[in-house]
Design a protein around this motif. Sequence first.
Motif, PDB file in Angstrom:
ATOM      1  N   MET A  88      27.928  25.145  49.665  1.00  0.00           N
ATOM      2  CA  MET A  88      28.992  25.992  50.081  1.00  0.00           C
ATOM      3  C   MET A  88      29.429  24.934  51.645  1.00  0.00           C
ATOM      4  O   MET A  88      30.427  24.458  51.765  1.00  0.00           O
ATOM      5  N   LEU A  89      28.444  23.589  51.178  1.00  0.00           N
ATOM      6  CA  LEU A  89      29.599  21.992  52.345  1.00  0.00           C
ATOM      7  C   LEU A  89      30.100  22.040  51.475  1.00  0.00           C
ATOM      8  O   LEU A  89      31.671  22.055  52.745  1.00  0.00           O
ATOM      9  N   VAL A  90      30.409  22.333  50.594  1.00  0.00           N
ATOM     10  CA  VAL A  90      32.136  21.620  49.296  1.00  0.00           C
ATOM     11  C   VAL A  90      32.456  22.349  49.654  1.00  0.00           C
ATOM     12  O   VAL A  90      34.087  22.426  50.306  1.00  0.00           O
ATOM     13  N   PHE A  91      32.871  23.446  49.750  1.00  0.00           N
ATOM     14  CA  PHE A  91      32.912  25.213  50.138  1.00  0.00           C
ATOM     15  C   PHE A  91      34.390  25.207  51.396  1.00  0.00           C
ATOM     16  O   PHE A  91      34.554  26.300  51.484  1.00  0.00           O
ATOM     17  N   GLY A  92      33.896  24.822  52.247  1.00  0.00           N
ATOM     18  CA  GLY A  92      33.393  24.777  54.070  1.00  0.00           C
ATOM     19  C   GLY A  92      32.752  24.286  54.627  1.00  0.00           C
ATOM     20  O   GLY A  92      32.996  25.678  56.188  1.00  0.00           O
ATOM     21  N   TYR A 141      31.748  31.919  50.934  1.00  0.00           N
ATOM     22  CA  TYR A 141      32.609  30.337  51.169  1.00  0.00           C
ATOM     23  C   TYR A 141      33.649  30.185  49.912  1.00  0.00           C
ATOM     24  O   TYR A 141      34.586  29.471  50.082  1.00  0.00           O
ATOM     25  N   ARG A 142      32.548  30.414  48.826  1.00  0.00           N
ATOM     26  CA  ARG A 142      32.998  30.257  47.004  1.00  0.00           C
ATOM     27  C   ARG A 142      35.316  30.614  47.247  1.00  0.00           C
ATOM     28  O   ARG A 142      35.388  30.091  46.334  1.00  0.00           O
ATOM     29  N   SER A 143      34.839  32.335  47.676  1.00  0.00           N
ATOM     30  CA  SER A 143      35.830  32.902  47.326  1.00  0.00           C
ATOM     31  C   SER A 143      36.622  32.209  48.129  1.00  0.00           C
ATOM     32  O   SER A 143      38.112  32.323  47.890  1.00  0.00           O
ATOM     33  N   GLY A 144      36.467  31.189  49.203  1.00  0.00           N
ATOM     34  CA  GLY A 144      37.897  31.033  50.284  1.00  0.00           C
ATOM     35  C   GLY A 144      38.547  29.724  49.542  1.00  0.00           C
ATOM     36  O   GLY A 144      39.608  29.869  50.529  1.00  0.00           O
ATOM     37  N   GLN A 155      39.357  25.861  44.659  1.00  0.00           N
ATOM     38  CA  GLN A 155      38.273  24.987  43.430  1.00  0.00           C
ATOM     39  C   GLN A 155      36.722  26.002  43.654  1.00  0.00           C
ATOM     40  O   GLN A 155      36.205  26.125  42.406  1.00  0.00           O
ATOM     41  N   GLY A 156      37.111  27.154  44.531  1.00  0.00           N
ATOM     42  CA  GLY A 156      36.028  27.921  43.814  1.00  0.00           C
ATOM     43  C   GLY A 156      35.697  28.276  43.008  1.00  0.00           C
ATOM     44  O   GLY A 156      34.635  30.015  42.235  1.00  0.00           O
ATOM     45  N   ILE A 157      37.390  28.869  42.122  1.00  0.00           N
ATOM     46  CA  ILE A 157      36.814  29.984  41.186  1.00  0.00           C
ATOM     47  C   ILE A 157      36.306  30.367  39.796  1.00  0.00           C
ATOM     48  O   ILE A 157      36.016  31.051  39.158  1.00  0.00           O
ATOM     49  N   GLY A 158      36.147  28.895  39.457  1.00  0.00           N
ATOM     50  CA  GLY A 158      35.109  28.778  38.203  1.00  0.00           C
ATOM     51  C   GLY A 158      33.958  28.665  39.207  1.00  0.00           C
ATOM     52  O   GLY A 158      32.642  28.173  37.884  1.00  0.00           O
ATOM     53  N   TYR A 159      33.060  28.860  39.666  1.00  0.00           N
ATOM     54  CA  TYR A 159      31.884  28.718  40.409  1.00  0.00           C
ATOM     55  C   TYR A 159      31.681  30.027  41.012  1.00  0.00           C
ATOM     56  O   TYR A 159      30.164  29.934  42.334  1.00  0.00           O
ATOM     57  N   GLY A 160      31.496  31.115  39.912  1.00  0.00           N
ATOM     58  CA  GLY A 160      31.090  32.609  40.683  1.00  0.00           C
ATOM     59  C   GLY A 160      29.774  32.669  40.342  1.00  0.00           C
ATOM     60  O   GLY A 160      29.824  31.654  38.807  1.00  0.00           O
ATOM     61  N   LEU A 161      29.120  33.170  40.881  1.00  0.00           N
ATOM     62  CA  LEU A 161      27.686  33.787  40.277  1.00  0.00           C
ATOM     63  C   LEU A 161      27.503  35.166  40.112  1.00  0.00           C
ATOM     64  O   LEU A 161      28.691  36.012  39.696  1.00  0.00           O
ATOM     65  N   GLY A 184      33.571  16.487  39.287  1.00  0.00           N
ATOM     66  CA  GLY A 184      33.360  15.561  40.630  1.00  0.00           C
ATOM     67  C   GLY A 184      33.805  15.940  42.184  1.00  0.00           C
ATOM     68  O   GLY A 184      33.958  15.150  43.102  1.00  0.00           O
ATOM     69  N   LEU A 185      32.968  17.631  41.903  1.00  0.00           N
ATOM     70  CA  LEU A 185      32.843  18.010  43.566  1.00  0.00           C
ATOM     71  C   LEU A 185      32.033  17.889  44.042  1.00  0.00           C
ATOM     72  O   LEU A 185      31.649  17.201  45.832  1.00  0.00           O
TER      73      LEU A 185
END
Length: 138
Positions: A44-48, A77-80, A83-89, A136-137
């Motif tokens: 979540m920190l990476v995603f803002g 956070y991921r959906s916004g 680069q979060g596109i490939g990080y779904g739960l 590299g995230l």
Amino acid sequence: MQADFLDAHGRHWDDAERLHQAQRWANADHLYGMATECGLKRLMLVFGMPWDVAKDRPAQADDRVHADGIWARFESYRSGYVQGIGYGLPVTNPYLNWCVSDRYAHQSNFDQTRTQAHQSGAQAVRDLIIKAQREGLL
């Protein structure tokens, strides 16, 4: 001490796995939840996710939750984030029946089935952490 979600995620995961192998369901269950919380907060920190530097914690109270609440917060956070596109739960939150205060419960309340569901959730988060490191995230 300063928060280090990545380190905390790794050590909680490692300890949970050791306890799981020893059939120590109660403590393994608790640590799978903590590993999940820490791993998702790091992403979540990476995603803002806003961070309160002075208090060393998430700036928004909605982000200061544990495994049972962080699953949905992560998605916000991921959906916004591009680069979060490939990080779904997985859509279903495996922690709806998990609470941080369960650590006070008698160990007879925990069993392999309950713990394995939380292990699966923690594994999904672990996989995202490994992917983020590889890409590299992190």
